[in-house]
Design a protein around this motif. Structure first.
Motif, PDB file in Angstrom:
ATOM      1  N   LYS A 171       0.827  -1.207   0.000  1.00  0.00           N
ATOM      2  CA  LYS A 171       0.000   0.000   0.000  1.00  0.00           C
ATOM      3  C   LYS A 171       0.855   1.248   0.000  1.00  0.00           C
ATOM      4  O   LYS A 171       0.568   2.223  -0.719  1.00  0.00           O
ATOM      5  N   GLN A 172       1.934   1.239   0.800  1.00  0.00           N
ATOM      6  CA  GLN A 172       2.826   2.401   0.841  1.00  0.00           C
ATOM      7  C   GLN A 172       3.500   2.620  -0.505  1.00  0.00           C
ATOM      8  O   GLN A 172       3.661   3.758  -0.961  1.00  0.00           O
ATOM      9  N   ARG A 173       3.898   1.507  -1.160  1.00  0.00           N
ATOM     10  CA  ARG A 173       4.524   1.659  -2.484  1.00  0.00           C
ATOM     11  C   ARG A 173       3.529   2.215  -3.495  1.00  0.00           C
ATOM     12  O   ARG A 173       3.876   3.039  -4.338  1.00  0.00           O
ATOM     13  N   MET A 174       2.270   1.756  -3.400  1.00  0.00           N
ATOM     14  CA  MET A 174       1.253   2.278  -4.307  1.00  0.00           C
ATOM     15  C   MET A 174       1.022   3.771  -4.067  1.00  0.00           C
ATOM     16  O   MET A 174       0.931   4.568  -5.022  1.00  0.00           O
ATOM     17  N   LEU A 175       0.966   4.172  -2.785  1.00  0.00           N
ATOM     18  CA  LEU A 175       0.798   5.592  -2.484  1.00  0.00           C
ATOM     19  C   LEU A 175       1.991   6.412  -2.965  1.00  0.00           C
ATOM     20  O   LEU A 175       1.832   7.538  -3.446  1.00  0.00           O
ATOM     21  N   ALA A 176       3.204   5.811  -2.820  1.00  0.00           N
ATOM     22  CA  ALA A 176       4.392   6.531  -3.300  1.00  0.00           C
ATOM     23  C   ALA A 176       4.352   6.697  -4.809  1.00  0.00           C
ATOM     24  O   ALA A 176       4.729   7.758  -5.349  1.00  0.00           O
ATOM     25  N   ARG A 177       3.888   5.637  -5.510  1.00  0.00           N
ATOM     26  CA  ARG A 177       3.776   5.767  -6.968  1.00  0.00           C
ATOM     27  C   ARG A 177       2.761   6.847  -7.338  1.00  0.00           C
ATOM     28  O   ARG A 177       2.997   7.656  -8.251  1.00  0.00           O
ATOM     29  N   GLU A 178       1.638   6.840  -6.633  1.00  0.00           N
ATOM     30  CA  GLU A 178       0.639   7.875  -6.931  1.00  0.00           C
ATOM     31  C   GLU A 178       1.183   9.274  -6.645  1.00  0.00           C
ATOM     32  O   GLU A 178       0.930  10.213  -7.406  1.00  0.00           O
ATOM     33  N   GLU A 179       1.948   9.411  -5.553  1.00  0.00           N
ATOM     34  CA  GLU A 179       2.516  10.717  -5.228  1.00  0.00           C
ATOM     35  C   GLU A 179       3.518  11.158  -6.293  1.00  0.00           C
ATOM     36  O   GLU A 179       3.549  12.328  -6.693  1.00  0.00           O
ATOM     37  N   ARG A 180       4.351  10.193  -6.743  1.00  0.00           N
ATOM     38  CA  ARG A 180       5.306  10.542  -7.806  1.00  0.00           C
ATOM     39  C   ARG A 180       4.585  10.948  -9.078  1.00  0.00           C
ATOM     40  O   ARG A 180       4.994  11.910  -9.752  1.00  0.00           O
ATOM     41  N   HIS A 181       3.511  10.228  -9.412  1.00  0.00           N
ATOM     42  CA  HIS A 181       2.754  10.576 -10.613  1.00  0.00           C
ATOM     43  C   HIS A 181       2.116  11.957 -10.473  1.00  0.00           C
ATOM     44  O   HIS A 181       2.137  12.760 -11.422  1.00  0.00           O
ATOM     45  N   ARG A 182       1.590  12.239  -9.274  1.00  0.00           N
ATOM     46  CA  ARG A 182       0.971  13.546  -9.059  1.00  0.00           C
ATOM     47  C   ARG A 182       2.005  14.663  -9.168  1.00  0.00           C
ATOM     48  O   ARG A 182       1.761  15.705  -9.791  1.00  0.00           O
ATOM     49  N   ARG A 183       3.180  14.428  -8.565  1.00  0.00           N
ATOM     50  CA  ARG A 183       4.226  15.454  -8.647  1.00  0.00           C
ATOM     51  C   ARG A 183       4.692  15.658 -10.082  1.00  0.00           C
ATOM     52  O   ARG A 183       4.965  16.783 -10.504  1.00  0.00           O
ATOM     53  N   ARG A 184       4.778  14.545 -10.841  1.00  0.00           N
ATOM     54  CA  ARG A 184       5.205  14.670 -12.238  1.00  0.00           C
ATOM     55  C   ARG A 184       4.196  15.495 -13.030  1.00  0.00           C
ATOM     56  O   ARG A 184       4.579  16.340 -13.862  1.00  0.00           O
TER      57      ARG A 184
ATOM     58  N   GLU B  93       2.247  17.780 -11.788  1.00  0.00           N
ATOM     59  CA  GLU B  93       2.373  19.182 -11.388  1.00  0.00           C
ATOM     60  C   GLU B  93       3.584  19.840 -12.041  1.00  0.00           C
ATOM     61  O   GLU B  93       3.527  20.977 -12.496  1.00  0.00           O
ATOM     62  N   GLU B  94       4.717  19.092 -12.085  1.00  0.00           N
ATOM     63  CA  GLU B  94       5.908  19.653 -12.716  1.00  0.00           C
ATOM     64  C   GLU B  94       5.676  19.912 -14.201  1.00  0.00           C
ATOM     65  O   GLU B  94       6.105  20.940 -14.738  1.00  0.00           O
ATOM     66  N   GLU B  95       5.007  18.966 -14.859  1.00  0.00           N
ATOM     67  CA  GLU B  95       4.730  19.176 -16.279  1.00  0.00           C
ATOM     68  C   GLU B  95       3.783  20.359 -16.484  1.00  0.00           C
ATOM     69  O   GLU B  95       3.891  21.086 -17.477  1.00  0.00           O
ATOM     70  N   ARG B  96       2.865  20.548 -15.505  1.00  0.00           N
ATOM     71  CA  ARG B  96       1.943  21.662 -15.649  1.00  0.00           C
ATOM     72  C   ARG B  96       2.656  23.006 -15.500  1.00  0.00           C
ATOM     73  O   ARG B  96       2.306  23.981 -16.148  1.00  0.00           O
TER      74      ARG B  96
END
Length: 668
Positions: A256-269, A271-274
Motif C-alpha cells: 500500500k505504501q509503495r502504491m501511495l508513493a507511486r501515486e505521489e510521484r505521478h501527481r508530482r510529475r 504538477e511539474e509538467e503543468r
C-alpha cells in the motif's frame, strides 16, 4: 455494536428525530431502574436494582415508562418549568430565553446542552462523547457465551506498540472449552474475520479485513467470558486482546505504501509538467507559400524575431539549393535592413540613459547640498553659544544625528565622485580612439596576428600540461605499485620475524624442560645408588652376623664335657636366650630385613611421619611386587622400631608411621 452508557444521560428507546408526540415526564416517586454488572460483586450473573437518587441541583430523572402527562407547547410557563427541571436553558418558541437569570452550569452538570424546542422531537439527542467523560462497558450477550465487563475503576489493559498496517490481534485468556465457532461469534461483531489460528494453550490469532476493526477488537480486552450458564473453570476466562505482528499485514502495508508513493510521484510529475514552460511551436517545413509569409514578416518590426528564427531553422535544415537561393538571399537582405533600425534604437536608448544619468547626477548633487546644509546646522548647534542651553539628552541626540548625517553624506559624495571618474575614463577612451583609420587597420591586423599567436601558444601550453599530467599519473601509479610491493615485502618479513621469534621461544622452553628432566634423572640415579649401597651394607652386616652365630655354635659344641656342673649350667643359661631370640625374632627372612632397613632410612628422612601409601609408593619404585598389606604387617610386628600415630580430626583423620628405633634402643 457495543453498548456504552454515559454518565448523566440514559439511552432512549425511541428516535427523538421522528417523534411527534408531546414530551412526557415521570412522577417524583417513579425511579429509574438499570441493570449493571459489578466486577467485584457477589455474583456477576445476578442482577440488582439501583435506584437513582435525585440530583443535588433539583433536577428530576427522565423516565419513559412512568405515568405520562400531556404538556402543550403553547404554555410558556409550564415549558420553562420543565426545561428548568431538566437542567436545560429554557428557550421560547421563537428561540429567545424565558429565564434571563438561568445558571448555564446546571445544564453542564447534567451533560445536556441547551436545546431549542422548535427542533423535531424536541431535539433530545445524545451529545457527542466528551473526552473526559468515563465510558461504562456493559454486558454483551452472544448465542453461546456471555461477556462481562471489567471493573471500570481498574486501569486500561496494557498493549504493545502498534505495528504498521496491523490487521491481526492476539487473543489470550480463552476458556479451555472454547472453540473457533465461539471465537468467531464473539469477534465477528468487530468486522469481517479473514482467518483464525487457534492454539492448544488457550490463545489464538485473529486476522480482520480492515485496520479499524482491530481497534474494535481491542475494546473487548479485559472482558470475562463465560460459555453458556456454566461456572466451571474450563468454561470461563478473561480475554486479553493485543496487537500482533504478522508478515501478511506488513507485506500488505508495504504494498500500500509503495502504491501511495507511486501515486505521489505521478501527481508530482503532473504538477511539474503543468508548471513547465510551454515548448516552442514546431517550425513549418519550407515551401514557396511559407517563404512569402516569412518574407513579409521579416519586413514587420513586431514579427521580426519569429521570422528570423524560422529563417535560421530552414538554413540549418539545408533547405537552400539552386532553386531557392534567390528567395533566401532576398530574406537575408531584408534581415540585414533591420541593422540600421537596431543601431538607431540603441543610440536612442543610450541617449535616454545619458539623460537619466544627468538627471540622477543633478538630483544627487542637490541631495548632497541639502546634506551639507543639515551638517552645517548640526555643527552650528554644537558651538558653545547654543550648546550650553541644551540638556544632556538633547546634546547626545544632536551628536548622534550629526554622525549619521556625515556618514550618509560621505557615502553619497563617494558615489557622485565615482560617476564623474567613469565619465572622465570614457572621455579618455574616446580621445585615444581618434587617430586615423589606417593606423586602426594596421593595428587590427597586428592584433589579429597576436591573437592567433596567443591561441597557438595556449594550445601548446595545454598540450604540455596534458603530457605533464599523464607523466605524473604514470609516476603515481608506478609509485603506488612499488609501495604496495614494499608493504607486502615488509609484511612478509614481519611475519617471518614473528615466526622465528616464536620458534626461538619454543626452543628455549624445550631446552629448559630438557635440563629439568636431566636434573630429575640425576637425582633419581643418586637415590638409587644410595639405596644400593645401603642394601650392600645391610647384606654384609647380615652375613657377618650369621658367621658369628655359626662360630659361637661350633665353639659351644667343642666344649669340655667334664667341666664343672656349674659351668655347664651357666653355658646352658647363656645359650637359651640366643635360641629364644633366633626363634622369636620378628624378621623372618633376608628380604624383610632389607625392607626394614629401607623403611627405617625413609622414615628417618621424614621425621613427621608418612602414610603407608606414601611408603609403598617409594618401595614400589625398587620392587613393583611389594604390596601395602605386606609392609603394614611387617611394621606392626616391629613395634619397637616403628609406631603408628593418628593425626587430624573428623574427615581429615590420617594414619602416619614414624621411626622410633633409637627410642626403643634406649629403653632396652
Amino acid at each position: 455494536m457495543f453498548l456504552v452508557q454515559y454518565a448523566g444521560l440514559n439511552h432512549l428507546s425511541f428516535d427523538p428525530a421522528s417523534n411527534s408526540k408531546s414530551l412526557q415526564f415521570g412522577s417524583l416517586s417513579g425511579a429509574c431502574v438499570s441493570e449493571s454488572p459489578t466486577e467485584n460483586g457477589s455474583d456477576p450473573g445476578k442482577k440488582r436494582k439501583r435506584t437513582n437518587v435525585p440530583p443535588a441541583d433539583g433536577g428530576r430523572n427522565l423516565s419513559l415508562d412512568s405515568i405520562s402527562m400531556g404538556l402543550p407547547m403553547s404554555d410558556p410557563t409550564a415549558w420553562a418549568t420543565a426545561m428548568n427541571n431538566l437542567g436545560m436553558a429554557p428557550m421560547g418558541m421563537t428561540g429567545q430565553p424565558l429565564l434571563p437569570d438561568f445558571d448555564p452550569a446546571l445544564g453542564m452538570m447534567t451533560g445536556i446542552p441547551p436545546i431549542n424546542p422548535m427542533m423535531p422531537g424536541l431535539g433530545i439527542v445524545p451529545p457527542p462523547i466528551p473526552p473526559d467523560m468515563p465510558a461504562v462497558k456493559e454486558i454483551i450477550h452472544c448465542k453461546s457465551c456471555t461477556l462481562f465487563p471489567p471493573n471500570p475503576h481498574l486501569p486500561p489493559p496494557a498493549t504493545r506498540e502498534r505495528p504498521p498496517g496491523c490487521k491481526t490481534v492476539f487473543v489470550g485468556g480463552l476458556p479451555e472449552n472454547g472453540t473457533e465457532q465461539i471465537i468467531m461469534e464473539v469477534f465477528e461483531q468487530c468486522g469481517e474475520v479473514i482467518a483464525i489460528r487457534k492454539s492448544k494453550k488457550n490463545f489464538c490469532h485473529i486476522r480482520f479485513a480492515e485496520e479499524f476493526m482491530v481497534d474494535k477488537a481491542l475494546y473487548l480486552s479485559g472482558y470475562r467470558i463465560r460459555l453458556g450458564s456454566s461456572t466451571d473453570k474450563k468454561d470461563t476466562g478473561r480475554l486479553h486482546v493485543d496487537f500482533a505482528q504478522a508478515r501478511d499485514d506488513l507485506y500488505e502495508w508495504e504494498c500500500k505504501q509503495r502504491m501511495l508513493a507511486r501515486e505521489e510521484r505521478h501527481r508530482r510529475r503532473l504538477e511539474e509538467e503543468r508548471f513547465h514552460p510551454p515548448s516552442p511551436p514546431p517550425v513549418v517545413h519550407y515551401s514557396d507559400h511559407e517563404c512569402s509569409i516569412v518574407a513579409e514578416k521579416l519586413k514587420d518590426d513586431t514579427k521580426f524575431s519569429e521570422a528570423v528564427q524560422t529563417l535560421l531553422t530552414w538554413i540549418e535544415r539545408g533547405e537552400v539549393n539552386r532553386r531557392t537561393a534567390n528567395n533566401f538571399y532576398s530574406m537575408i537582405q531584408s534581415a540585414n535592413s533591420h541593422i540600421r533600425r537596431l543601431v538607431n534604437e540603441k543610440a536612442a536608448h543610450e541617449k535616454e540613459m545619458e539623460e537619466a544619468k544627468e538627471k540622477f547626477k543633478l538630483a544627487l548633487s542637490g541631495i548632497l547640498v541639502q546634506f551639507e546644509q543639515i551638517v552645517a546646522v548640526y555643527h552650528s548647534a554644537s558651538k558653545q553659544k547654543a550648546w550650553d542651553h541644551f540638556t544632556k539628552a538633547q546634546r547626545k541626540n544632536i551628536s548622534v544625528w550629526c554622525k549619521q548625517a556625515e556618514e550618509i553624506r560621505n557615502i553619497h559624495n563617494d558615489e557622485l565622485m565615482g560617476i564623474r571618474r567613469e565619465e572622465e575614463m570614457e572621455m579618455s577612451d574616446e580621445e585615444i580612439e581618434d587617430p586615423s583609420e589606417m593606423k586602426e587597420t594596421d593595428e587590427s591586423a597586428l592584433v589579429s596576428q597576436v591573437e592567433a599567436l596567443k591561441e597557438e601558444n595556449d594550445s601548446l601550453r595545454w598540450q604540455l600540461d596534458a603530457y605533464r599530467n599523464e607523466v605524473e599519473l604514470l609516476k603515481q601509479e608506478h609509485g603506488k605499485a612499488s609501495r604496495d610491493e614494499d608493504t607486502t615485502k615488509e609484511q612478509q618479513l614481519k611475519l617471518l620475524q614473528q615466526a622465528l621469534q616464536g620458534m626461538q621461544q619454543h626452543l628455549l622452553k624445550v631446552q629448559d624442560e630438557y635440563k629439568k628432566r636431566e636434573a630429575e634423572l640425576e637425582k633419581v640415579k643418586e637415590d638409587k645408588l644410595k639405596i644400593e649401597t645401603l642394601l650392600e651394607t645391610l647384606k654384609e652386616q647380615q652375613s657377618v652376623a650369621n658367621e658369628e652365630d655359626k662360630e659361637r655354635d661350633v665353639t659351644d659344641g667343642q666344649g669340655n664335657e667334664s667341666s664343672m656342673p656349674r659351668v655347664c649350667a651357666c653355658s646352658q643359661e647363656k645359650e637359651c636366650p640366643v635360641e629364644k631370640t633366633l626363634s622369636n625374632s620378628p624378621v623372618k627372612s633376608e628380604r624383610e630385613a632389607l625392607l626394614v632397613g629401607i623403611i627405617s632410612t625413609f622414615l628417618h628422612v621424614h621425621p613427621f611421619g608418612a602414610s603407608i601409601e606414601y611408603i609403598c609408593s617409594y618401595l614400589q619404585r625398587l620392587d613393583s611386587k611389594i604390596c601395602t598389606t605386606e609392609v603394614e604387617v611387617l611394621m606392626t610386628r616391629l613395634q619397637t622400631t616403628f609406631k603408628q600415630e593418628l593425626s587430624g580430626v573428623g574427615a581429615s583423620l590420617e594414619k602416619k608411621w614414624k621411626f622410633c628405633g633409637f627410642d626403643g634402643l634406649k629403653m632396652t
